[in-house]
Each structure stands twice: as structure tokens, then as C-alpha cells.
Design an enzyme around this catalytic site. Structure first.
Site, PDB file in Angstrom:
ATOM      1  N   HIS A  12     -79.726 -23.507  11.458  1.00  0.00           N
ATOM      2  CA  HIS A  12     -79.154 -22.817  10.293  1.00  0.00           C
ATOM      3  C   HIS A  12     -80.226 -22.079   9.479  1.00  0.00           C
ATOM      4  CE1 HIS A  12     -79.722 -26.892   8.030  1.00  0.00           C
ATOM      5  NE2 HIS A  12     -80.794 -26.142   7.873  1.00  0.00           N
ATOM      6  N   HIS A  59     -79.565 -27.771   0.565  1.00  0.00           N
ATOM      7  CA  HIS A  59     -81.023 -27.790   0.407  1.00  0.00           C
ATOM      8  C   HIS A  59     -81.381 -27.697  -1.074  1.00  0.00           C
ATOM      9  CE1 HIS A  59     -80.248 -26.418   4.520  1.00  0.00           C
ATOM     10  NE2 HIS A  59     -81.457 -26.788   4.845  1.00  0.00           N
ATOM     11  N   HIS A 194     -88.798 -28.720  13.509  1.00  0.00           N
ATOM     12  CA  HIS A 194     -89.503 -27.885  12.541  1.00  0.00           C
ATOM     13  C   HIS A 194     -89.988 -28.720  11.367  1.00  0.00           C
ATOM     14  CE1 HIS A 194     -85.373 -27.599  10.848  1.00  0.00           C
ATOM     15  NE2 HIS A 194     -85.786 -26.933   9.780  1.00  0.00           N
ATOM     16  N   GLU A 241     -82.981 -32.963  10.579  1.00  0.00           N
ATOM     17  CA  GLU A 241     -81.642 -32.339  10.484  1.00  0.00           C
ATOM     18  C   GLU A 241     -80.820 -32.584  11.751  1.00  0.00           C
ATOM     19  OE1 GLU A 241     -82.636 -28.543   7.526  1.00  0.00           O
ATOM     20  OE2 GLU A 241     -82.558 -28.195   9.671  1.00  0.00           O
TER      21      GLU A 241
HETATM   22  C1  DHB Z   1     -86.291 -22.822   7.545  1.00  0.00           C
HETATM   23  C2  DHB Z   1     -85.558 -23.735   8.301  1.00  0.00           C
HETATM   24  C3  DHB Z   1     -84.580 -24.524   7.712  1.00  0.00           C
HETATM   25  O1  DHB Z   1     -83.831 -25.458   8.370  1.00  0.00           O
HETATM   26  C4  DHB Z   1     -84.312 -24.384   6.378  1.00  0.00           C
HETATM   27  O2  DHB Z   1     -83.308 -25.112   5.854  1.00  0.00           O
HETATM   28  C5  DHB Z   1     -85.036 -23.492   5.608  1.00  0.00           C
HETATM   29  C6  DHB Z   1     -86.027 -22.710   6.195  1.00  0.00           C
HETATM   30  C7  DHB Z   1     -87.329 -21.952   8.148  1.00  0.00           C
HETATM   31  O3  DHB Z   1     -87.798 -22.231   9.266  1.00  0.00           O
HETATM   32  O4  DHB Z   1     -87.698 -20.949   7.542  1.00  0.00           O
HETATM   33 FE    FE Z   2     -82.499 -26.655   6.837  1.00  0.00          FE
END
Ligand code: DHB
Ligand code: FE
Length: 283
Positions: A12, A59, A194, A241
Site C-alpha cells: 500500500h 498510519h 521494508h 504489516e
Molecule cells: C512507505 C511504505 C509504507 O508501507 C508506508 O505506509 C509508507 C511509506 C514507503 O516505502 O515509502
Molecule cells: Fe504502511
């Protein structure tokens, strides 16, 4: 009765939404990602659900860090698109399915999941980007109603993966017990590996991601058995997540078929993926 017809797991990342909003999907950076979505988008356009139950995390946009529910369900008739600091995304407001929402809240509470009820909720990129992944050009209105299901993945202690998988099972049962004849798609959003901050910022773990992409179909129990520390170590602080994919998987029956998947690095700071499954359980 309502039925779960398909499940979509998708990243997302906000910039995936921005690429669509700013007509950059054909750029060199973005084209491989969006090309990867193609077959799934075609299939979903031919199998439009009446309602999408979208499992996502806010978020700290609608829910600030003063009060963080582990699990929440939106019950509103409409949800505004959140302004995350640079204006609202130019996408339609999200139309709810309040009767289904109320039914799900009651059934989940009766199944001993203590759900927080959101009568008003602005939905952030965690929900709107997956909607755009499903439907690239909604025009004035999204093609289906939405029930938001929120999971806390941003503040320790996050619910365990096992709890998320069990929530999914209860969610699936609750959907199937809704008396209206509805086709329901369930979205599990976020991931894959990530980490946005700290010493390991930029972490990508392709080995873990590919194992997860396979096991979400054939062996979700092994993913449910991992601890939150396992998720954070292997997939990064934001990679946790992925526990929301287990809610989606739990809501589906044991008989599913993979329609399409794609894995692409990088999309912003993430390993981005999509996996689409048809539910064959009730045919
Ligand atoms: C990014 C990834 C995410 O899941 C998020 O909620 C906000 C930013 C990113 O990689 O930029
Ligand atoms: Fe996210």
C-alpha cells in the site's frame, strides 16, 4: 447469504498511489510494477465484488498515537479520504456498507474479538492505495462498497500473527453468515519487507518475501506461528504489516486458487507485491 469470492494481498506504499494520481505509471521507474499488476486487474474487473472488506492499518492519520486499538471496524456510510499532509488524494470518497459492518462487529465480538467501532474515519493510503491497485480509474465513484478493518501494526505490542489469522477465520465466518446475497472480496494490505527508519532503514529480504508469498497460499499456519520479533527481524519494522495478509487468508476457505502474483523491488523503500486468490470453497 454473502460469500467471499476472492482475496487480494497488496502493498500500500503511498508513492504507488502518487504515481497513479500524477500519471507516472508509464515512467521507467514505475512501469515494471504496474505491468506486473496487469493480469490481476483484468481478472478483478471481470469479477467485481459488491463489497470489499479491506484489512489495513492507519498510519497515525485518522488514529493518533494517544489511543491505538488493536482491531477496529469502520461502520460509517461514507469515509473521507485522509489529508496526510499534502492534500487529499484526488480519488472518490469511499462508500461504506454499514449493515454489513454492524453485522461483522457483532459477530466478531461474539467470537471474542474485542473490536473498536469507528463511526467516523478518514481512510489513509493504507486503504486508498489498495483500492487504486484494484481499480485504476474509478471516475466519480469506486466500483464497490467498502468495510474498513483496521489492525495496529505501528505501535508495540502489535497483535500476533496467530491472532490475526484467527481474526481472519472469524471474519470469514461472519461474512458468510450475513443474510444478504453479496459477493465480498477481502483485501490484506501492506508489506512486503521494508523498514523506513533506524539503522536498518531500506531493508529488503527477498528470501523471506518469496517464502511468504508461497506459504500464504499453501501453509498459512507456518506464517501464523512466527512471532512479531520474527516478522520485524526478517521483514523490517514496517514489514510486520504482512500480518494483515493473514487476516485476508484466514477469511478465505481452504480451497483457493492463485490467479496471479507479482514481486517488484523497489517501490519507494519497499519490496512491493501483489497476490490474487480466487475462493473455490463454496462452488
Ligand atoms: C512507505 C511504505 C509504507 O508501507 C508506508 O505506509 C509508507 C511509506 C514507503 O516505502 O515509502
Ligand atoms: Fe504502511
Amino acid at each position: 447469504m454473502a460469500r467471499v469470492t476472492w482475496g487480494l494481498a497488496t502493498s500500500h506504499v503511498p508513492s504507488i498511489g502518487a504515481a497513479m494520481d500524477n500519471h507516472k505509471t508509464g515512467d521507467e521507474y514505475w512501469k515494471p510494477l504496474f505491468d506486473g499488476y496487469g493480469p490481476a486487474r483484468e481478472w478483478m474487473a471481470q469479477h467485481k465484488p459488491d463489497v470489499a472488506v479491506i484489512v489495513y492499518n492507519d498510519h497515525a492519520n485518522a488514529i493518533d498515537l494517544d489511543m491505538v486499538p488493536s482491531f477496529a471496524v469502520g461502520t460509517a456510510a461514507t469515509y473521507d479520504v485522509a489529508d496526510e499532509g499534502w492534500g487529499r488524494r484526488p480519488v472518490p470518497p469511499v462508500v461504506g456498507a454499514p449493515e454489513l459492518s454492524e453485522h461483522l462487529v457483532r459477530e466478531l465480538i461474539d467470537a471474542e474479538f474485542d473490536i473498536t467501532t469507528c463511526h467516523r474515519l478518514d481512510v489513509d493510503h493504507g486503504l486508498t492505495v489498495p483500492l487504486s491497485v484494484y481499480c485504476r480509474e474509478p471516475g466519480d465513484a469506486w466500483p464497490c462498497a467498502v468495510v474498513p478493518v483496521l489492525v495496529n501494526v505501528i505501535q508495540y505490542p502489535q497483535p500476533t500473527a496467530a491472532r490475526c489469522y484467527r481474526l481472519g477465520k472469524a471474519l470469514g465466518q461472519a461474512i458468510r453468515s450475513f443474510p444478504q446475497d453479496l459477493n465480498v472480496a477481502v483485501f490484506g494490505t501492506g508489506g512486503m519487507s521494508h523498514q523506513l527508519a533506524g539503522a536498518r532503514a531500506g531493508l529488503i529480504n527477498e528470501r523471506f518475501d518469496r517464502m511468504f508469498l508461497e506459504a500464504i497460499e499453501h501453509d498459512p499456519e507456518s506464517l501464523a506461528a512466527l512471532s512479531r520479533e520474527d516478522y520485524i527481524r526478517e521483514a523490517g519494522t514496517e514489514g510486520i504489516e504482512l500480518i494483515m495478509w493473514l487476516v485476508m487468508r484466514g477469511a478465505m476457505s481452504d480451497k483457493i486458487a492463485r490467479v496471479h502474483d507479482t514481486y517488484h523491488v523497489p517501490a519507494s523503500n519497499t519490496a512491493a507485491a501483489l497476490a490474487l486468490f480466487e475462493d473455490l470453497g463454496e462452488r
